[in-house]
Structures are given as structure tokens and as C-alpha cells.
Design a protein around this motif. Structure first.
Motif, PDB file in Angstrom:
ATOM      1  N   LYS A  19      -2.620  -9.735   2.863  1.00  0.00           N
ATOM      2  CA  LYS A  19      -3.314  -9.074   1.766  1.00  0.00           C
ATOM      3  C   LYS A  19      -2.404  -8.976   0.539  1.00  0.00           C
ATOM      4  O   LYS A  19      -2.858  -9.167  -0.597  1.00  0.00           O
ATOM      5  CB  LYS A  19      -3.758  -7.676   2.187  1.00  0.00           C
ATOM      6  N   ALA A  20      -1.123  -8.714   0.759  1.00  0.00           N
ATOM      7  CA  ALA A  20      -0.183  -8.602  -0.355  1.00  0.00           C
ATOM      8  C   ALA A  20      -0.059  -9.922  -1.110  1.00  0.00           C
ATOM      9  O   ALA A  20      -0.036  -9.946  -2.347  1.00  0.00           O
ATOM     10  CB  ALA A  20       1.184  -8.161   0.151  1.00  0.00           C
ATOM     11  N   LEU A  21      -0.023 -11.031  -0.383  1.00  0.00           N
ATOM     12  CA  LEU A  21       0.029 -12.342  -1.041  1.00  0.00           C
ATOM     13  C   LEU A  21      -1.235 -12.596  -1.852  1.00  0.00           C
ATOM     14  O   LEU A  21      -1.177 -13.120  -2.974  1.00  0.00           O
ATOM     15  CB  LEU A  21       0.224 -13.447   0.004  1.00  0.00           C
ATOM     16  N   ASN A  22      -2.375 -12.222  -1.289  1.00  0.00           N
ATOM     17  CA  ASN A  22      -3.642 -12.381  -2.018  1.00  0.00           C
ATOM     18  C   ASN A  22      -3.658 -11.522  -3.272  1.00  0.00           C
ATOM     19  O   ASN A  22      -4.163 -11.938  -4.322  1.00  0.00           O
ATOM     20  CB  ASN A  22      -4.818 -12.017  -1.107  1.00  0.00           C
ATOM     21  N   ASP A  23      -3.098 -10.314  -3.177  1.00  0.00           N
ATOM     22  CA  ASP A  23      -3.042  -9.419  -4.336  1.00  0.00           C
ATOM     23  C   ASP A  23      -2.184 -10.019  -5.453  1.00  0.00           C
ATOM     24  O   ASP A  23      -2.512  -9.898  -6.636  1.00  0.00           O
ATOM     25  CB  ASP A  23      -2.474  -8.057  -3.937  1.00  0.00           C
ATOM     26  N   VAL A  24      -1.079 -10.661  -5.077  1.00  0.00           N
ATOM     27  CA  VAL A  24      -0.227 -11.310  -6.075  1.00  0.00           C
ATOM     28  C   VAL A  24      -1.023 -12.363  -6.831  1.00  0.00           C
ATOM     29  O   VAL A  24      -1.008 -12.416  -8.069  1.00  0.00           O
ATOM     30  CB  VAL A  24       1.020 -11.946  -5.417  1.00  0.00           C
ATOM     31  N   GLN A  25      -1.732 -13.189  -6.081  1.00  0.00           N
ATOM     32  CA  GLN A  25      -2.505 -14.271  -6.697  1.00  0.00           C
ATOM     33  C   GLN A  25      -3.595 -13.727  -7.624  1.00  0.00           C
ATOM     34  O   GLN A  25      -3.798 -14.234  -8.731  1.00  0.00           O
ATOM     35  CB  GLN A  25      -3.121 -15.139  -5.602  1.00  0.00           C
ATOM     36  N   GLU A  26      -4.279 -12.680  -7.196  1.00  0.00           N
ATOM     37  CA  GLU A  26      -5.374 -12.116  -7.989  1.00  0.00           C
ATOM     38  C   GLU A  26      -4.881 -11.450  -9.276  1.00  0.00           C
ATOM     39  O   GLU A  26      -5.566 -11.489 -10.303  1.00  0.00           O
ATOM     40  CB  GLU A  26      -6.140 -11.099  -7.139  1.00  0.00           C
ATOM     41  N   ASN A  27      -3.718 -10.826  -9.223  1.00  0.00           N
ATOM     42  CA  ASN A  27      -3.237 -10.032 -10.356  1.00  0.00           C
ATOM     43  C   ASN A  27      -2.299 -10.786 -11.291  1.00  0.00           C
ATOM     44  O   ASN A  27      -1.908 -10.254 -12.333  1.00  0.00           O
ATOM     45  CB  ASN A  27      -2.532  -8.772  -9.852  1.00  0.00           C
TER      46      ASN A  27
END
Length: 294
Positions: A19-27
Motif C-alpha cells: 500500500k505504501a508503494l501505491n501511495d507513493v505512485q499516486e501522490n
């Protein structure tokens, strides 16, 4: 001791890491620059290749944090190596707020086009928006607190303190997005797994501390034999009294530190905890476990 077999059982990639990796990509689109923290003692193993893929061509500064614990000559080599490969890098001692000026200067240089465009539109003094990312326990929250001049982020000596992205404003011209620390699904080498655990990036509860201490001692004998032997009062490799057998040497170090049980047997687990604490607190000396040429 079978280090490889022990390492296979470790859960390196908890669910919140994906989830943290996905958050990086989204933000990523919300920021101008990325501050990627790594541990100056292990600048290779403490940088997540998954992050590099996600960040792509976004301006970035690699922050060699905890440089007060690392070998300063090795840190200089790493900064030169990263710059040679087109990556801006600065050494930081976030706890002591050293290196902040170098970080700000590098940020202004990398974001000069963005700031110039903002100024042309009358937005003088537009803040630089930076995302702070990195492997757990590389000092992200301590860095944020240093940049803010006060405690705004939770810090701790255990990995995984930050769990959700959040914006933090500084007193200067920086706005920071604090991201959770992220490991990656498959760590490249057993040696990387070892040094990440030895320096505290992986929770010690999921590792065999005796194995980690035993193998890390062998690395230190390669890189810093005099410092290690002096700390634990054993003969150096160039001495006739040097203990050649790895396990016998490990036990002798435990005896010298007084880690004994009834009957005079060495308490291997207790000594391993003592050794790893000494390593992490730089009581053995300022040590870097990885060099660019290795």
C-alpha cells in the motif's frame, strides 16, 4: 550456522508495504521533488529499487542519513559515486540538524525551473513541495522534525512507525509529504538482508539475532578488524593469539563482555543483543558496511 536458511523464513514485505508503494505512485504528481533517505552505513541495501522505478525522472535528492554513525571517508565515496551517476546526494545528521543547508541548496537547484515559472506568474516565494520516502528506520521522521525545527513526526528506533502519507509544513519554504517506510518484495542478496537487519531496518522480532550478529562480525573483521577487536578485547588478525575459528572467536567475544550463564557457558543470545546494540549506537566506531566498489 546456515544464514541462508534462516533468512528465507523472514517476512520482509508486510501488507502495508505494498500500500505504501501505491501511495507513493499516486501522490508523486503532487510534489516537485523527492527526498529519498537511506542509511549512510548501508547506502546500497537501504535504497529500494522499487522506489527508483516509481520516481522515474522526478527531481530527487538521496539523503545519506545517520552519517554521524558511518565512516566519513566511505560516505564521501558514496556521494561522489551517486553524483557521478547523475543523482544529487547529501550527507545528513538529522538528529543533530547537520546537512540541512546542503539539502536546501540542492533542492533549489533541482527545482529552479519550477520556481522560475512560479515567479514569472507573480508567485514569489512559492514553497518547494517534497515527498520524503525511504526504507524503514532510515531517519525519515527525524529529518522532517529537523526541517521543521520542532517535533511534528513520530520518531522511534523501530521500523514501521509512519503508516500513512501526510503533509507537514515547515517554517521555511518547504512543504513535506511524509510517506511510510517501504521495503520491497524480494531483497536482492542475502548480504543485503543481513546488513538491513543488523542496522535495524527489519524488526528484530522476526530474525534470529545470533545468526545476524555472527555473520555481521565476519563483515566487520573484513572492514574494521582493529575497531572490532579493541571493543571486544580480543586479539587482532595480525596477532599470533588471533582466534582463527569463527565460532570460537564469537564465543570468546561473548566471554570478554561477560555474557555468561551458569557453568561458564556463553549466553549467545544476550551477547548478540549486546553486539548489535553496540553496532547500531556506533560504540564499535563509525562503520560503513558497504562501499560503491563492492
Amino acid at each position: 550456522m546456515d544464514l541462508n536458511q534462516d533468512m528465507k523464513s523472514i517476512n520482509w514485505f508486510p501488507g502495508h508495504m505494498r500500500k505504501a508503494l501505491n501511495d507513493v505512485q499516486e501522490n508523486l504528481k503532487l510534489v516537485d521533488i523527492v527526498y529519498e533517505t537511506c542509511d549512510a552505513r548501508i547506502p546500497f541495501s537501504s535504497r529500494n529499487p522499487e522506489l527508483s522505478k516509481i520516481i522515474g525522472n522526478k527531481p530527487r535528492v538521496v539523503i545519506l542519513n545517520k552519517s554521524d554513525l558511518a565512516d566519513p571517508k566511505a560516505t564521501e565515496k558514496w556521494i561522489a559515486y551517486l553524483k557521478k551517476n547523475g543523482v544529487a546526494a547529501v550527507a545528513m545528521e538529522s538528529t543533530h540538524k547537520k546537512g540541512l543547508d546542503q539539502l536546501w541548496n540542492a533542492s533549489k537547484e533541482l527545482c529552479s525551473d519550477i520556481l522560475d515559472r512560479a515567479a514569472a506568474k507573480g508567485r514569489m516565494g512559492r514553497p518547494i513541495r517534497a515527498m520524503v520516502v525511504g526504507v524503514p528506520n532510515t531517519g525519515k521522521s527525524t529529518l522532517i522534525n529537523a526541517l521543521c525545527g520542532k517535533k511534528v513526526a513520530i520518531t522511534g528506533d523501530k521500523p514501521g512507525v509512519t503508516r500513512a502519507p501526510k503533509w507537514v509544513r515547515t517554517e521555511g519554504q518547504l512543504e513535506l509529504m511524509d510517506m511510510p517506510g517501504v521495503l520491497w518484495p524480494k531483497i536482492a542478496t542475502k548480504r543485503s538482508q543481513l546488513v538491513l537487519t543488523a542496522t535495524g531496518a527489519v524488526k528484530q522480532e522476526v530474525t534470529d539475532q545470533v545468526e545476524i550478529a555472527y555473520e555481521t562480525i565476519k563483515i566487520l573483521l573484513e572492514r574494521y578488524p582493529n575497531e572490532l577487536c579493541e571493543r571486544f578485547k580480543i586479539a587482532t588478525p595480525d596477532s599470533e593469539e588471533y582466534i582463527q575459528d569463527d565460532y570460537d572467536r564469537f564465543l570468546e567475544m561473548g566471554r570478554k563482555r561477560g555474557c555468561l550463564m551458569s557453568g561458564g557457558r556463553v549466553d549467545e543470545e544476550r551477547f548478540s543483543r549486546v553486539f548489535l546494540d553496540d553496532l547500531r549506537q556506533a560504540r564499535i566506531g563509525r562503520i560503513t558496511l558497504e562501499l560503491p566498489e563492492i
